[in-house]
Design a protein around this motif. Structure first.
Motif, PDB file in Angstrom:
ATOM      1  N   ASP A 166       0.855  -1.191   0.000  1.00  0.00           N
ATOM      2  CA  ASP A 166       0.000   0.000   0.000  1.00  0.00           C
ATOM      3  C   ASP A 166       0.885   1.233   0.000  1.00  0.00           C
ATOM      4  N   LEU A 167       0.989   1.888  -1.139  1.00  0.00           N
ATOM      5  CA  LEU A 167       1.884   3.036  -1.253  1.00  0.00           C
ATOM      6  C   LEU A 167       1.383   4.244  -0.470  1.00  0.00           C
ATOM      7  N   LYS A 168       0.112   4.254  -0.099  1.00  0.00           N
ATOM      8  CA  LYS A 168      -0.382   5.316   0.777  1.00  0.00           C
ATOM      9  C   LYS A 168       0.289   5.220   2.135  1.00  0.00           C
ATOM     10  N   ARG A 169       0.598   3.995   2.538  1.00  0.00           N
ATOM     11  CA  ARG A 169       1.301   3.805   3.810  1.00  0.00           C
ATOM     12  C   ARG A 169       2.705   4.397   3.742  1.00  0.00           C
ATOM     13  N   PHE A 170       3.341   4.261   2.567  1.00  0.00           N
ATOM     14  CA  PHE A 170       4.666   4.851   2.386  1.00  0.00           C
ATOM     15  C   PHE A 170       4.587   6.366   2.517  1.00  0.00           C
ATOM     16  N   ASP A 171       3.614   6.977   1.828  1.00  0.00           N
ATOM     17  CA  ASP A 171       3.463   8.433   1.894  1.00  0.00           C
ATOM     18  C   ASP A 171       3.202   8.889   3.328  1.00  0.00           C
ATOM     19  N   GLU A 172       2.408   8.130   4.040  1.00  0.00           N
ATOM     20  CA  GLU A 172       2.099   8.416   5.436  1.00  0.00           C
ATOM     21  C   GLU A 172       3.368   8.361   6.283  1.00  0.00           C
ATOM     22  N   ALA A 173       4.168   7.321   6.049  1.00  0.00           N
ATOM     23  CA  ALA A 173       5.407   7.150   6.809  1.00  0.00           C
ATOM     24  C   ALA A 173       6.390   8.295   6.537  1.00  0.00           C
ATOM     25  N   LYS A 174       6.475   8.717   5.295  1.00  0.00           N
ATOM     26  CA  LYS A 174       7.385   9.817   4.941  1.00  0.00           C
ATOM     27  C   LYS A 174       7.007  11.093   5.681  1.00  0.00           C
ATOM     28  N   GLN A 175       5.720  11.285   5.896  1.00  0.00           N
ATOM     29  CA  GLN A 175       5.254  12.491   6.590  1.00  0.00           C
ATOM     30  C   GLN A 175       5.481  12.410   8.094  1.00  0.00           C
ATOM     31  N   MET A 176       5.348  11.213   8.663  1.00  0.00           N
ATOM     32  CA  MET A 176       5.367  11.068  10.111  1.00  0.00           C
ATOM     33  C   MET A 176       6.746  10.776  10.700  1.00  0.00           C
ATOM     34  N   LEU A 177       7.667  10.245   9.867  1.00  0.00           N
ATOM     35  CA  LEU A 177       8.956   9.783  10.375  1.00  0.00           C
ATOM     36  C   LEU A 177      10.089  10.699   9.940  1.00  0.00           C
ATOM     37  N   ASP A 178      11.144  10.753  10.736  1.00  0.00           N
ATOM     38  CA  ASP A 178      12.314  11.555  10.381  1.00  0.00           C
ATOM     39  C   ASP A 178      12.939  11.032   9.095  1.00  0.00           C
ATOM     40  N   SER A 179      13.612  11.898   8.380  1.00  0.00           N
ATOM     41  CA  SER A 179      14.173  11.548   7.076  1.00  0.00           C
ATOM     42  C   SER A 179      15.272  10.489   7.169  1.00  0.00           C
ATOM     43  N   ASP A 180      15.892  10.347   8.347  1.00  0.00           N
ATOM     44  CA  ASP A 180      16.955   9.350   8.478  1.00  0.00           C
ATOM     45  C   ASP A 180      16.432   7.974   8.873  1.00  0.00           C
ATOM     46  N   PHE A 181      15.119   7.839   9.075  1.00  0.00           N
ATOM     47  CA  PHE A 181      14.535   6.529   9.367  1.00  0.00           C
ATOM     48  C   PHE A 181      14.337   5.794   8.045  1.00  0.00           C
ATOM     49  N   LEU A 182      14.936   4.616   7.924  1.00  0.00           N
ATOM     50  CA  LEU A 182      14.983   3.899   6.651  1.00  0.00           C
ATOM     51  C   LEU A 182      13.635   3.268   6.302  1.00  0.00           C
ATOM     52  N   LEU A 183      13.247   3.416   5.040  1.00  0.00           N
ATOM     53  CA  LEU A 183      12.018   2.800   4.548  1.00  0.00           C
ATOM     54  C   LEU A 183      12.359   1.863   3.397  1.00  0.00           C
ATOM     55  N   PHE A 184      12.108   0.575   3.604  1.00  0.00           N
ATOM     56  CA  PHE A 184      12.374  -0.456   2.605  1.00  0.00           C
ATOM     57  C   PHE A 184      11.066  -1.093   2.177  1.00  0.00           C
ATOM     58  N   SER A 185      10.964  -1.375   0.894  1.00  0.00           N
ATOM     59  CA  SER A 185       9.805  -2.094   0.382  1.00  0.00           C
ATOM     60  C   SER A 185      10.000  -3.592   0.558  1.00  0.00           C
ATOM     61  N   GLY A 186       8.927  -4.267   0.978  1.00  0.00           N
ATOM     62  CA  GLY A 186       8.937  -5.723   1.036  1.00  0.00           C
ATOM     63  C   GLY A 186       7.942  -6.317   0.068  1.00  0.00           C
ATOM     64  N   ASP A 187       7.544  -5.523  -0.926  1.00  0.00           N
ATOM     65  CA  ASP A 187       6.561  -5.964  -1.921  1.00  0.00           C
ATOM     66  C   ASP A 187       7.141  -5.698  -3.307  1.00  0.00           C
ATOM     67  N   ASP A 188       7.574  -6.749  -3.996  1.00  0.00           N
ATOM     68  CA  ASP A 188       8.277  -6.562  -5.263  1.00  0.00           C
ATOM     69  C   ASP A 188       7.426  -5.888  -6.334  1.00  0.00           C
ATOM     70  N   ALA A 189       6.134  -6.162  -6.348  1.00  0.00           N
ATOM     71  CA  ALA A 189       5.272  -5.608  -7.383  1.00  0.00           C
ATOM     72  C   ALA A 189       5.211  -4.080  -7.325  1.00  0.00           C
ATOM     73  N   THR A 190       5.335  -3.515  -6.133  1.00  0.00           N
ATOM     74  CA  THR A 190       5.293  -2.056  -5.986  1.00  0.00           C
ATOM     75  C   THR A 190       6.649  -1.482  -5.567  1.00  0.00           C
ATOM     76  N   GLY A 191       7.673  -2.322  -5.548  1.00  0.00           N
ATOM     77  CA  GLY A 191       8.978  -1.891  -5.066  1.00  0.00           C
ATOM     78  C   GLY A 191       9.581  -0.752  -5.860  1.00  0.00           C
ATOM     79  N   CYS A 192       9.426  -0.782  -7.177  1.00  0.00           N
ATOM     80  CA  CYS A 192      10.012   0.275  -8.009  1.00  0.00           C
ATOM     81  C   CYS A 192       9.353   1.621  -7.711  1.00  0.00           C
ATOM     82  N   GLU A 193       8.037   1.643  -7.649  1.00  0.00           N
ATOM     83  CA  GLU A 193       7.353   2.903  -7.343  1.00  0.00           C
ATOM     84  C   GLU A 193       7.704   3.374  -5.934  1.00  0.00           C
ATOM     85  N   PHE A 194       7.802   2.452  -5.008  1.00  0.00           N
ATOM     86  CA  PHE A 194       8.229   2.758  -3.643  1.00  0.00           C
ATOM     87  C   PHE A 194       9.578   3.478  -3.666  1.00  0.00           C
ATOM     88  N   MET A 195      10.514   2.929  -4.438  1.00  0.00           N
ATOM     89  CA  MET A 195      11.844   3.533  -4.543  1.00  0.00           C
ATOM     90  C   MET A 195      11.781   4.904  -5.214  1.00  0.00           C
TER      91      MET A 195
END
Length: 293
Positions: A166-195
């Motif tokens: 769920d890429l909305k979760r990624f957008d949510e995390a980017k807003q709520m978490l500090d920029s140095d907190f690492l975000l990795f995709s565990g879903d290959d189908a959406t991994g490229c867009e996540f990156m």
């Protein structure tokens, strides 16, 4: 700290069920040569659920030895018992690993407060960095972004592997978490867009079979070359689907076996070999990609 394509490495086994250490070493060396940026040892794809603790620890130690410090090794340390996860973490900390990946406890469906207490206890057990792993499709329990934000305050909790797709979760995390907190995709189908949206990396099943493609895509995305990253990912988009038509790691093991990268596709029960129709689908895809003859 951690960036790029990390392979969620399979654990090869012989027909008698023993760990195939020859194939394991071959895989680690192949990944290093193929540009994989790091290895996750004995996570879900490594059949952590069916490896006894002593075997789990031994396989992680073997992978560290084979990697020889050339790429980071993150050890899977998840368990649905906090005490077990702590013991596992302490035992594996003896090796020169670079961190832990710890999954949301499965089956017992902890509350969000329970997740916080669980992961904080694990993070306190060693000085090594821990990445959280949220995969509600397997664990049932879903770790909310608000919970991640609380845990991110702990100095040893450094990132999240998000396998919700769920890429909305990624957008949510980017807003709520500090920029140095690492975000990795565990879903290959959406991994490229996540990156391409600003993710730090992927912990990938597809990287087992197509390591150079995944590392290249991640490097392009991290460099801001979104268009090229999308083109690279499109070349193996079918793999992202076919490797999950049966429960992971059934299909990646079968693919690696047909590619000659492991000596057998054996899985620990209750996992069994793929259906003939599934075998045919992945073999046809591998042929089209030039990965088998």
């Amino acid at each position: 700290m951690f960036k790029g394509s990390y392979v969620a490495l399979v654990t090869p086994m012989l027909p008698n069920g023993e760990i195939d250490k020859v194939s394991l070493q071959d895989l680690v060396e192949w990944h290093i040569a193929s540009g994989t940026h790091g290895i996750v040892a004995v996570g879900t794809t490594g059949e952590s659920a069916t490896l006894p603790m002593d075997e789990h620890i031994d396989v992680v130690g073997q992978i560290v030895d084979y990697a020889q410090g050339k790429v980071p090794v993150i050890a899977g340390s998840g368990a649905n018992s906090t005490d077990e996860a702590i013991l596992l973490s302490k035992e594996m900390a003896q090796f020169k690993i670079d961190g832990f990946l710890s999954v949301v406890p499965y089956y017992n469906k902890p509350q969000q407060r329970g997740m916080i207490a669980h992961f904080e206890a694990i993070a306190e057990a060693t000085d090594l960095p821990t990445m959280l792993y949220n995969v509600p499709g397997r664990t049932v329990a879903d770790m909310l972004t608000e919970t991640v934000a609380v845990l991110a305050k702990h100095p040893n909790i450094v990132g999240l592997k998000d396998a919700t797709g769920d890429l909305k979760r990624f957008d949510e995390a980017k807003q709520m978490l500090d920029s140095d907190f690492l975000l990795f995709s565990g879903d290959d189908a959406t991994g490229c867009e996540f990156m391409c949206r600003g993710g730090d990396g992927v912990i990938s099943v597809s990287a087992n079979v197509a390591p150079s493609h995944m590392s290249k895509m991640c490097e392009q995305a991290l460099a801001g070359d979104t268009q090229q990253a999308i083109l690279t990912d499109a070349e193996i988009a079918q793999l992202h689907h076919l490797l999950f038509i049966e429960p992971n790691p059934v299909m990646p093991k079968w693919a690696l076996y047909k590619m000659g990268m492991i000596r057998d596709a054996f899985l620990r029960l209750p996992m069994v070999l793929p259906e003939l129709s599934s075998q045919k689908q992945i073999e046809e895809s591998l042929f089209k990609l030039g990965m088998v003859k």
